[in-house]
Design a protein around this motif. Structure first.
Motif, PDB file in Angstrom:
ATOM      1  N   GLN A 145      58.879  47.448  33.393  1.00  0.00           N
ATOM      2  CA  GLN A 145      58.567  47.811  33.950  1.00  0.00           C
ATOM      3  C   GLN A 145      56.430  47.543  34.924  1.00  0.00           C
ATOM      4  N   VAL A 146      56.413  47.566  35.235  1.00  0.00           N
ATOM      5  CA  VAL A 146      54.661  47.557  35.403  1.00  0.00           C
ATOM      6  C   VAL A 146      53.848  48.378  36.234  1.00  0.00           C
ATOM      7  N   GLN A 147      53.296  49.209  34.931  1.00  0.00           N
ATOM      8  CA  GLN A 147      52.180  49.652  35.938  1.00  0.00           C
ATOM      9  C   GLN A 147      51.038  48.854  36.621  1.00  0.00           C
ATOM     10  N   LEU A 148      50.013  49.532  37.103  1.00  0.00           N
ATOM     11  CA  LEU A 148      49.644  48.897  38.148  1.00  0.00           C
ATOM     12  C   LEU A 148      48.189  50.159  38.625  1.00  0.00           C
ATOM     13  N   VAL A 149      46.918  50.013  38.014  1.00  0.00           N
ATOM     14  CA  VAL A 149      45.680  50.598  38.447  1.00  0.00           C
ATOM     15  C   VAL A 149      44.665  49.958  39.559  1.00  0.00           C
ATOM     16  N   ASP A 150      44.592  50.545  40.850  1.00  0.00           N
ATOM     17  CA  ASP A 150      43.550  49.963  41.212  1.00  0.00           C
ATOM     18  C   ASP A 150      41.993  50.254  41.580  1.00  0.00           C
ATOM     19  N   SER A 151      41.291  49.514  41.539  1.00  0.00           N
ATOM     20  CA  SER A 151      39.683  50.346  41.534  1.00  0.00           C
ATOM     21  C   SER A 151      38.741  49.373  42.140  1.00  0.00           C
ATOM     22  N   GLY A 152      37.663  49.958  42.328  1.00  0.00           N
ATOM     23  CA  GLY A 152      36.353  49.173  43.121  1.00  0.00           C
ATOM     24  C   GLY A 152      36.439  49.486  44.467  1.00  0.00           C
ATOM     25  N   GLY A 153      36.948  50.058  45.336  1.00  0.00           N
ATOM     26  CA  GLY A 153      36.146  50.219  46.831  1.00  0.00           C
ATOM     27  C   GLY A 153      35.329  50.945  46.708  1.00  0.00           C
ATOM     28  N   GLY A 154      34.896  51.061  47.974  1.00  0.00           N
ATOM     29  CA  GLY A 154      33.779  51.766  48.868  1.00  0.00           C
ATOM     30  C   GLY A 154      33.746  51.820  50.020  1.00  0.00           C
ATOM     31  N   LEU A 155      32.276  52.163  50.402  1.00  0.00           N
ATOM     32  CA  LEU A 155      31.752  52.061  51.147  1.00  0.00           C
ATOM     33  C   LEU A 155      30.281  51.359  51.666  1.00  0.00           C
ATOM     34  N   VAL A 156      30.357  50.413  52.344  1.00  0.00           N
ATOM     35  CA  VAL A 156      29.640  48.558  52.606  1.00  0.00           C
ATOM     36  C   VAL A 156      29.277  48.412  53.959  1.00  0.00           C
ATOM     37  N   GLN A 157      28.199  48.280  53.924  1.00  0.00           N
ATOM     38  CA  GLN A 157      27.862  47.981  54.755  1.00  0.00           C
ATOM     39  C   GLN A 157      27.776  46.493  55.549  1.00  0.00           C
ATOM     40  N   ALA A 158      28.319  45.454  56.732  1.00  0.00           N
ATOM     41  CA  ALA A 158      28.928  44.748  57.108  1.00  0.00           C
ATOM     42  C   ALA A 158      28.107  43.246  56.311  1.00  0.00           C
ATOM     43  N   GLY A 159      28.721  42.286  55.965  1.00  0.00           N
ATOM     44  CA  GLY A 159      27.661  41.328  55.095  1.00  0.00           C
ATOM     45  C   GLY A 159      27.541  41.877  53.764  1.00  0.00           C
ATOM     46  N   GLY A 160      28.129  42.753  53.024  1.00  0.00           N
ATOM     47  CA  GLY A 160      27.746  43.174  52.056  1.00  0.00           C
ATOM     48  C   GLY A 160      29.293  42.542  51.289  1.00  0.00           C
ATOM     49  N   SER A 161      28.991  43.021  49.238  1.00  0.00           N
ATOM     50  CA  SER A 161      29.708  42.376  48.899  1.00  0.00           C
ATOM     51  C   SER A 161      31.344  44.060  47.666  1.00  0.00           C
ATOM     52  N   LEU A 162      32.106  44.055  47.328  1.00  0.00           N
ATOM     53  CA  LEU A 162      33.123  44.814  46.574  1.00  0.00           C
ATOM     54  C   LEU A 162      33.714  43.487  46.192  1.00  0.00           C
ATOM     55  N   ARG A 163      33.674  43.788  44.486  1.00  0.00           N
ATOM     56  CA  ARG A 163      34.181  43.632  43.801  1.00  0.00           C
ATOM     57  C   ARG A 163      35.949  44.855  43.419  1.00  0.00           C
ATOM     58  N   LEU A 164      37.528  44.306  43.579  1.00  0.00           N
ATOM     59  CA  LEU A 164      38.187  44.889  43.443  1.00  0.00           C
ATOM     60  C   LEU A 164      39.036  44.995  41.861  1.00  0.00           C
ATOM     61  N   SER A 165      39.376  45.692  41.164  1.00  0.00           N
ATOM     62  CA  SER A 165      40.306  45.418  39.864  1.00  0.00           C
ATOM     63  C   SER A 165      41.550  45.928  40.009  1.00  0.00           C
ATOM     64  N   CYS A 166      42.559  45.162  39.466  1.00  0.00           N
ATOM     65  CA  CYS A 166      44.244  45.509  39.004  1.00  0.00           C
ATOM     66  C   CYS A 166      43.656  45.905  37.294  1.00  0.00           C
ATOM     67  N   ALA A 167      44.227  46.824  36.702  1.00  0.00           N
ATOM     68  CA  ALA A 167      44.353  46.917  35.687  1.00  0.00           C
ATOM     69  C   ALA A 167      45.854  46.842  35.450  1.00  0.00           C
ATOM     70  N   ALA A 168      46.697  45.878  34.675  1.00  0.00           N
ATOM     71  CA  ALA A 168      48.153  45.866  34.459  1.00  0.00           C
ATOM     72  C   ALA A 168      48.789  46.056  33.570  1.00  0.00           C
ATOM     73  N   SER A 169      49.940  46.900  33.110  1.00  0.00           N
ATOM     74  CA  SER A 169      50.484  47.023  31.932  1.00  0.00           C
ATOM     75  C   SER A 169      51.595  46.496  32.197  1.00  0.00           C
ATOM     76  N   ALA A 170      51.824  44.956  31.257  1.00  0.00           N
ATOM     77  CA  ALA A 170      52.661  44.281  31.498  1.00  0.00           C
ATOM     78  C   ALA A 170      52.978  43.961  30.935  1.00  0.00           C
ATOM     79  N   ARG A 171      54.890  43.418  29.654  1.00  0.00           N
ATOM     80  CA  ARG A 171      54.736  42.460  29.310  1.00  0.00           C
ATOM     81  C   ARG A 171      54.720  41.039  28.667  1.00  0.00           C
ATOM     82  N   ASN A 172      54.625  40.738  30.168  1.00  0.00           N
ATOM     83  CA  ASN A 172      54.287  39.272  29.939  1.00  0.00           C
ATOM     84  C   ASN A 172      53.379  38.778  31.623  1.00  0.00           C
ATOM     85  N   PHE A 173      52.123  39.306  31.292  1.00  0.00           N
ATOM     86  CA  PHE A 173      51.416  39.858  32.322  1.00  0.00           C
ATOM     87  C   PHE A 173      51.005  38.339  32.834  1.00  0.00           C
ATOM     88  N   ALA A 174      50.610  37.241  31.333  1.00  0.00           N
ATOM     89  CA  ALA A 174      50.384  36.407  32.020  1.00  0.00           C
ATOM     90  C   ALA A 174      51.470  35.171  32.478  1.00  0.00           C
TER      91      ALA A 174
END
Length: 121
Positions: free
Chosen positions: A1-30
């Motif tokens: 079983q793998v659980q994933l939690v993604d975050s980092g979204g938001g409102l940004v103007q065109a030309g801007g930047s965002l970084r999304l993150s995904c936190a995973a719980s997995a025995r063999n994530f690597a």
């Protein structure tokens, strides 16, 4: 079983930047291939980028040169750095965990809950 939690979204103007993150719980994530997908209202979910356990990456043509996927196996994290964002990038972004089939095609199995990215013009 793998659980994933993604975050980092938001409102940004065109030309801007965002970084999304995904936190995973997995025995063999690597050793797990992680993908980022997006779904805009009225559209099908589409694959944005993948990163294999060894670090190999693939990108959809519409984000090449603008988005970068990376991973930190020590922290069980995957990131999507999004630069030069465009209004058409507006969507809910999801991370996934899965594997490659015999043809080398990524097949997601587990999904995060999604994070909204809105790019204003």
């Amino acid at each position: 079983q793998v659980q994933l939690v993604d975050s980092g979204g938001g409102l940004v103007q065109a030309g801007g930047s965002l970084r999304l993150s995904c936190a995973a719980s997995a025995r063999n994530f690597a050793f797990t291939t992680i993908g980022w997908h997006r779904q805009a209202p009225g559209n099908q979910r589409e694959l944005v980028a993948t990163i294999r356990g060894g670090g190999g990456t693939n990108y959809a043509d519409f984000v090449k040169g603008r988005f970068t996927i990376s991973r930190d196996n020590a922290k069980n994290m995957v990131y999507l750095q999004m630069n030069n964002l465009k209004p058409e990038d507006t969507a809910v972004y999801y991370c996934s965990a899965g594997g490659l089939n015999s043809g080398g095609i990524y097949r997601p199995v587990y999904w995060g809950q999604g994070t909204q990215v809105t790019v204003s013009s």
